[in-house]
Write an enzyme that holds these catalytic residues in place. Structure first.
Site, mmCIF file in Angstrom:
data_model
loop_
_atom_site.group_PDB
_atom_site.id
_atom_site.type_symbol
_atom_site.label_atom_id
_atom_site.label_comp_id
_atom_site.label_asym_id
_atom_site.label_seq_id
_atom_site.Cartn_x
_atom_site.Cartn_y
_atom_site.Cartn_z
ATOM 1 N N LYS A 1 15.184 -2.782 16.250
ATOM 2 C CA LYS A 1 14.067 -2.333 15.403
ATOM 3 C C LYS A 1 14.196 -0.833 15.097
ATOM 4 C CE LYS A 1 9.749 -2.355 13.830
ATOM 5 N NZ LYS A 1 9.391 -3.056 12.608
ATOM 6 N N LYS B 1 7.002 -13.869 10.382
ATOM 7 C CA LYS B 1 5.706 -14.426 9.971
ATOM 8 C C LYS B 1 5.749 -15.944 10.002
ATOM 9 C CE LYS B 1 5.064 -10.583 6.838
ATOM 10 N NZ LYS B 1 4.788 -9.659 7.941
ATOM 11 N N LYS C 1 4.331 -7.366 15.330
ATOM 12 C CA LYS C 1 2.888 -7.635 15.267
ATOM 13 C C LYS C 1 2.583 -9.093 14.897
ATOM 14 C CE LYS C 1 1.593 -7.627 10.602
ATOM 15 N NZ LYS C 1 2.933 -7.879 10.083
ATOM 16 N N GLY D 1 1.760 -3.790 6.571
ATOM 17 C CA GLY D 1 1.852 -2.393 6.171
ATOM 18 C C GLY D 1 1.033 -2.044 4.942
ATOM 19 N N ASN D 2 0.922 -2.996 4.006
ATOM 20 C CA ASN D 2 0.235 -2.663 2.754
ATOM 21 C C ASN D 2 -1.282 -2.554 2.916
ATOM 22 O OD1 ASN D 2 -0.007 -5.473 3.112
ATOM 23 N ND2 ASN D 2 -0.351 -5.770 0.934
HETATM 24 P P1 ADP Z 1 4.309 -6.603 6.605
HETATM 25 O O1 ADP Z 1 4.147 -5.125 6.626
HETATM 26 O O2 ADP Z 1 3.127 -7.313 6.044
HETATM 27 O O3 ADP Z 1 4.783 -7.181 7.907
HETATM 28 P P2 ADP Z 1 6.996 -7.074 5.540
HETATM 29 O O4 ADP Z 1 7.544 -6.165 4.517
HETATM 30 O O5 ADP Z 1 7.510 -6.978 6.928
HETATM 31 O O6 ADP Z 1 5.427 -6.883 5.484
HETATM 32 O O7 ADP Z 1 7.165 -8.593 5.062
HETATM 33 C C1 ADP Z 1 6.702 -9.030 3.794
HETATM 34 C C2 ADP Z 1 7.810 -9.026 2.775
HETATM 35 O O8 ADP Z 1 8.770 -10.042 3.058
HETATM 36 C C3 ADP Z 1 7.405 -9.354 1.363
HETATM 37 O O9 ADP Z 1 6.840 -8.257 0.708
HETATM 38 C C4 ADP Z 1 8.734 -9.819 0.724
HETATM 39 O O10 ADP Z 1 9.336 -8.755 0.027
HETATM 40 C C5 ADP Z 1 9.604 -10.166 1.917
HETATM 41 N N1 ADP Z 1 10.187 -11.514 1.928
HETATM 42 C C6 ADP Z 1 11.392 -11.809 2.479
HETATM 43 N N2 ADP Z 1 11.692 -13.092 2.367
HETATM 44 C C7 ADP Z 1 10.650 -13.669 1.719
HETATM 45 C C8 ADP Z 1 10.360 -15.014 1.302
HETATM 46 N N3 ADP Z 1 11.220 -16.010 1.537
HETATM 47 N N4 ADP Z 1 9.198 -15.243 0.667
HETATM 48 C C9 ADP Z 1 8.329 -14.247 0.422
HETATM 49 N N5 ADP Z 1 8.545 -12.964 0.784
HETATM 50 C C10 ADP Z 1 9.691 -12.661 1.431
HETATM 51 MG MG MG Z 2 6.638 -6.677 8.891
#
Ligand code: ADP
Ligand code: MG
Length: 312
Positions: free
Chosen positions: A128, A274, A212, A12-13
């Site tokens: 979701k 991820k 994704k 998203g970022n």
């Molecule tokens: P994207 O849009 O890239 O899919 P998400 O917000 O879905 O991003 O996932 C990334 C986020 O996951 C990070 O910004 C962080 O806040 C969160 N997060 C949750 N658990 C963890 C972890 N164990 N280590 C690092 N980040 C984590």
């Molecule tokens: Mg995400």
């Protein structure tokens, strides 16, 4: 570093909440991508679409409800619109960044359908959240009138939830492969792809959102990529995330990653998919690697200086 085939999953970022913001943001997003292209790597780009598909869905819904002069737009069509809209911005920005560096390489966003299994358990348990927030009353009205499934979302209000099934196959995979083999830069499986189910010769769009991270993993396997790079808001993955004993991980084995997953270190809606995608890719064939890092650190990550690397 030898030249590699790399699938990059943008979070998203890397994109924006409004078209204006996004057009600006993708210029930054294009830079690390073109850095990797300049080094001779083959790049395939996947991306999320949560905020964008939510925005399109809400605009369409509001217009249909208020004016009655625009038709209701089903969810898969909203997903297709988001692929086109984000794909346009990415292909526009990457083309320009390439030209700025004297490279004339075609960039194409491919509208991508992803087959899901009708029997996927996710259809029984939609999880979701999408679109806007509603009060409890509005939400029961939507449940009754439209048959939506509504759930309370983290204290912020009620939202429609849709299933998040696993990707089974990528319909346009051979087109994507042909483009990649010909050294074109390809944007695919936007928003996880448009989910479709097979019905004889037909592919029928369903109201669902494929993660994704999982769709990126799938296309990486299909394209026999060397590397899956998931770019997100954090530079590394942590255990005990947000706690006093938080520890950032630079390199972990598949087994270690699985242990941490079982211990619940990764949040289900964000980091867990991820790490799961990274593990699935790394264990799918010898030599395959997955990296989770931030957009800004992509280059350093691939040089082994930062990020969390997951390998056999
Ligand atoms: P994207 O849009 O890239 O899919 P998400 O917000 O879905 O991003 O996932 C990334 C986020 O996951 C990070 O910004 C962080 O806040 C969160 N997060 C949750 N658990 C963890 C972890 N164990 N280590 C690092 N980040 C984590
Ligand atoms: Mg995400």
């Amino acid at each position: 570093m030898s030249k590699q085939r790399i699938v990059i999953a943008l979070g998203g970022n890397a994109l924006g909440k409004t078209p204006k913001e996004q057009l600006q943001l993708v210029k930054n997003t294009a830079k690390p991508i073109v850095d990797l292209i300049e080094l001779g790597n083959e790049i395939i780009i996947a991306h999320g679409n949560g905020p964008q598909v939510g925005m399109i869905n809400l605009a369409m819904e509001t217009s249909a409800n208020l004016t009655g002069s625009t038709p209701e737009i089903p969810f898969p069509e909203c997903g297709a619109m988001s692929q086109g809209y984000i794909g346009y911005h990415l292909q526009n920005a990457i083309r320009e960044e390439l030209l700025n560096r004297g490279k004339d390489i075609p960039v194409a966003a491919v509208i991508t359908q992803v087959v899901v299994d009708k029997k996927d358990m996710a259809f029984k348990n939609p999880s979701k959240p999408i679109g806007s927030f509603y009060s409890r009353e509005e939400s029961s009205k939507l449940e009754n009138e439209k048959g939506y499934i509504m759930k309370e979302d983290a204290g912020r209000g009620w939202r429609r939830v849709v299933p998040s099934p696993k990707p089974v196959d990528i319909v346009e995979k051979n087109i994507v492969k042909t483009l990649v083999d010909n050294k074109y830069v390809v944007i695919t499986v936007g928003g996880g792809g448009i989910p479709v189910v097979r019905e004889g010769n037909s592919l029928v769009g369903v109201s669902a959102v494929i993660d994704k991270d999982f769709a990126s993993e799938k296309i990486a396997e299909i394209l026999d990529a060397d590397y899956l790079i998931i770019l997100t808001a954090v530079e590394q993955v942590a255990i005990n995330f947000g706690k006093e004993n938080e520890k950032w991980l630079s390199s972990i084995s598949i087994d270690q990653a699985k242990t941490y997953m079982n211990e619940g270190h990764f949040a289900p809606g964000s980091m867990l998919p991820k790490v799961k995608a990274a593990v699935t890719f790394a264990q799918s064939k010898a030599g395959r690697k997955a990296l989770i890092t931030s957009l800004e650190k992509a280059q350093e990550g691939i040089e082994g200086k930062t990020g969390t690397l997951i390998t056999m």
